[in-house]
Design an enzyme around this catalytic site. Structure first.
Site, mmCIF file in Angstrom:
data_model
loop_
_atom_site.group_PDB
_atom_site.id
_atom_site.type_symbol
_atom_site.label_atom_id
_atom_site.label_comp_id
_atom_site.label_asym_id
_atom_site.label_seq_id
_atom_site.Cartn_x
_atom_site.Cartn_y
_atom_site.Cartn_z
ATOM 1 N N TYR A 83 3.290 -15.969 -56.598
ATOM 2 C CA TYR A 83 3.394 -17.225 -55.862
ATOM 3 C C TYR A 83 4.634 -17.205 -54.958
ATOM 4 O O TYR A 83 4.548 -17.477 -53.752
ATOM 5 C CB TYR A 83 3.482 -18.364 -56.879
ATOM 6 C CG TYR A 83 3.716 -19.740 -56.326
ATOM 7 C CD1 TYR A 83 2.817 -20.340 -55.454
ATOM 8 C CD2 TYR A 83 4.849 -20.477 -56.709
ATOM 9 C CE1 TYR A 83 3.030 -21.625 -54.972
ATOM 10 C CE2 TYR A 83 5.056 -21.762 -56.238
ATOM 11 C CZ TYR A 83 4.153 -22.330 -55.370
ATOM 12 O OH TYR A 83 4.365 -23.603 -54.905
ATOM 13 N N LYS B 277 4.811 -17.144 -50.907
ATOM 14 C CA LYS B 277 5.476 -18.225 -50.163
ATOM 15 C C LYS B 277 6.553 -17.656 -49.229
ATOM 16 O O LYS B 277 6.700 -18.113 -48.098
ATOM 17 C CB LYS B 277 6.079 -19.258 -51.123
ATOM 18 C CG LYS B 277 5.034 -20.138 -51.806
ATOM 19 C CD LYS B 277 4.326 -21.038 -50.804
ATOM 20 C CE LYS B 277 3.226 -21.876 -51.419
ATOM 21 N NZ LYS B 277 2.432 -22.612 -50.431
HETATM 22 C C1 AKB Z 1 5.405 -24.592 -59.558
HETATM 23 O O1 AKB Z 1 5.997 -24.881 -60.613
HETATM 24 O O2 AKB Z 1 4.775 -23.536 -59.390
HETATM 25 C C2 AKB Z 1 5.491 -25.552 -58.390
HETATM 26 C C3 AKB Z 1 6.600 -25.216 -57.472
HETATM 27 C C4 AKB Z 1 7.999 -25.409 -57.872
HETATM 28 O O3 AKB Z 1 6.359 -24.771 -56.374
HETATM 29 N N1 AKB Z 1 5.628 -26.880 -58.885
#
Ligand code: AKB
Length: 315
Positions: free
Chosen positions: A144, A148
């Site tokens: 993730y 990003k």
């Molecule tokens: C997550 O915990 O993955 C999200 C974020 C901080 O982007 N809430």
């Protein structure tokens, strides 16, 4: 005056649900098109247009852009940190190719503004933990976070190379009561409120000392719209803005909840993989660029968000 046509992709999620409602209040119901891969809940479907859209299907996206000729697009569809680790290839595909599809279509259809959310997950174990600055070492260790960070670079690239007005915020953990959170590491700070009211106790998957940046959804929605409404000349960051609300640990949050539910008990579960993710993230964020470029200022502190969460969830 130009009539805005706004597409919100990923409209059924935790942010989308509240953003669509807020945008429809300002721009009128018919001008905000909610789009998601799943059937929407009652509110979104009955308050304006809805389209089934998978952001990975370019043909469908093209048809939607052709049909609505959007002036603004919000791309919210994503896999978050915890679910992303369970399915890394899908997380990369959705988070990366979904963004690239939208950036390309925004150029083709001359979309005036694009919004895409980033996250504190772009930081990693070697980033400064306290008051993490806008510019510093960034070594994310989740799919993730990697997607990003790469997405931020693409946004800046499209701005510099094609002049696309793309804007972005690095969201902290978002706390809300209207829609369920979507598989993040910060979700404990929502579950704790539900369980406090239902059971009087909560077993946290993050340990007592894990301090993370958080924000109440009302602030997040207001900040997002303020960024999108700001004059283009004021936007000095075209990757993604640091954005801060409050920071706390599970222990501090529990103490605040006990002011309303004195017998509330907090326990901890061991060996949850989300602990490892949280350990790589900042404790607090320096958002001075957002403050000076477009006057960002949060309104909800811990006491205010706790009172509001409990009041609304009780209903
Ligand atoms: C997550 O915990 O993955 C999200 C974020 C901080 O982007 N809430």
């Amino acid at each position: 005056m130009m009539i805005e046509k706004i597409l919100v992709l990923g409209s059924n999620g935790q942010i989308g649900t509240e953003l669509v409602t807020a945008l429809r209040k300002t721009y009128s119901e018919d001008n905000v098109i909610a789009c998601d891969i799943r059937r929407p809940d009652y509110d979104i479907k009955n308050s304006g247009p809805f389209e089934f859209v998978n952001v990975l299907e370019k043909e469908t996206l093209n048809t939607i852009f052709q049909k609505y000729k959007p002036t603004q697009v919000y791309l919210l569809a994503a896999l978050l940190s915890a679910t992303g680790e369970q399915n890394p290839k899908l997380a990369w595909d959705l988070n990366m190719n979904g963004l690239l599809n939208i950036l390309e279509l925004a150029i083709t259809y001359k979309t005036a503004k694009v919004y895409w959310p980033s996250s504190i997950a772009v930081f990693g174990p070697n980033s400064p933990k306290d008051q993490t600055p806008q510019f510093c070492v960034m070594d994310p260790n989740t799919v993730y976070g990697i997607s990003k960070l790469a997405g931020e670079r693409w946004c800046e690239y499209y701005h510099q190379k094609y002049g696309l007005d793309v804007r972005s915020i690095r969201y902290p953990g978002l706390i809300s009561w209207k829609a369920a959170p979507g598989g993040g590491t910060t979700d404990y700070a929502i579950h704790i409120f539900h369980d406090a009211l239902k059971k009087g106790s909560y077993a946290s998957f993050l340990n007592a000392a894990t301090e993370l940046p958080m924000m109440y959804m009302d602030d997040a929605i207001r900040g997002t719209i303020e960024l999108m409404d700001a004059e283009a000349g004021k936007i000095s960051i075209r990757s993604s803005y640091n954005f801060a609300g409050v920071s706390f640990t599970p222990e501090i949050l529990a103490a605040e909840i006990r002011k309303h539910i004195p017998d509330f008990k907090l326990t901890y579960t061991a060996n949850d993989p989300r602990q490892h993710i949280a350990d790589g993230w900042p404790r607090s964020i320096d958002d001075s660029y957002a403050a000076s470029d477009w006057n960002w200022k949060p309104e909800f502190d811990l006491a205010k968000l706790t009172t509001d969460m409990l009041k609304n969830l009780k209903k």
